[in-house]
Design an enzyme around this catalytic site. Sequence first.
Site, PDB file in Angstrom:
ATOM      1  N   ARG A  52       0.839  -1.195   0.000  1.00  0.00           N
ATOM      2  CA  ARG A  52       0.000   0.000   0.000  1.00  0.00           C
ATOM      3  C   ARG A  52       0.878   1.250   0.000  1.00  0.00           C
ATOM      4  O   ARG A  52       0.587   2.224  -0.711  1.00  0.00           O
ATOM      5  CB  ARG A  52      -0.937   0.005   1.207  1.00  0.00           C
ATOM      6  CG  ARG A  52      -2.004  -1.067   1.173  1.00  0.00           C
ATOM      7  CD  ARG A  52      -2.962  -0.944   2.337  1.00  0.00           C
ATOM      8  NE  ARG A  52      -3.811   0.234   2.225  1.00  0.00           N
ATOM      9  CZ  ARG A  52      -4.617   0.668   3.205  1.00  0.00           C
ATOM     10  NH1 ARG A  52      -4.648   0.036   4.363  1.00  0.00           N
ATOM     11  NH2 ARG A  52      -5.370   1.740   3.018  1.00  0.00           N
TER      12      ARG A  52
ATOM     13  N   CYS B 278      -1.445   6.414   8.716  1.00  0.00           N
ATOM     14  CA  CYS B 278      -1.846   5.139   8.095  1.00  0.00           C
ATOM     15  C   CYS B 278      -2.904   5.457   7.047  1.00  0.00           C
ATOM     16  O   CYS B 278      -2.757   6.400   6.285  1.00  0.00           O
ATOM     17  CB  CYS B 278      -2.354   4.170   9.162  1.00  0.00           C
ATOM     18  SG  CYS B 278      -3.740   4.834  10.126  1.00  0.00           S
TER      19      CYS B 278
END
Length: 269
Positions: free
Chosen positions: A172, A225
Amino acid sequence: MRPLIGAGQVAGLARPVLLDVRWTLGGPSREADYRRGHLPDAVWIDFEHQVCGPVGETGGRHPLPDPAAFQEAMREAGVDQDSSVVVYDDGDGMAAARTWWTLRWAGHDDVRVLDGGLRAWTEAGHPLDRTEPAPERGDFTVRPGRLEVLDAESAARWAAERELVDVRAPERYRGENEPVDPVAGHIPGAVNLPISGDGAPEGGFADADSLRARYEPHREAAFYCGSGVGAARAALAATAAGLPTPPVYVGSWSDWISRDRAIATGEEH
């Protein structure tokens, strides 16, 4: 106070406030699971609606709650100014860590996370209960701002001038796979330290020495995040290592991409 607590220690506490915050990203409410069995006297907390605020144009998928609304939720759960609060989830520590972080941000210091969550409790031989408690209303007063919170602009400055850590999975971070948000990549200048490395083989968090070895090199960093949940878990891990609780970009990647901001892919050099 170490922010993690074992099942045996919880069982030995005198009248703690227990908060069940089980949650699945993108899934239905876990309240039915709570009703099927929870720690005795634990109160159900709806993570999406009581720990996090409503989603708007900015702030990401899990923004900070309105202080007054969060105060009301915690008072209804029986949280007093001097309560010992223990938060737990299924065991991955995500929702529990964000709840711990939010309580700390709101000015409540005596709060810990059950290391290993519900699974650790049952594996230790402790019982579950189906009785829903009726706690006496608490008097906790929210005093927001006790932990440092970054917005997009300050996160960009941290990445440029200090250190900003992306705690998502490497694929990611590199922009190779994005299963949640509509845009892949990372904040330019951020480095990657996946929270998957914080766990112990038997479940829960690694020991304090192992966590310190991971986080000591990043003790001056801020964390982000996808939406501020995993970053709160990293903040919990760093605190459990004996380091200062780091700043968190609560809006994180989901907030960053809500505006026309630069993105990076691949590895930072």
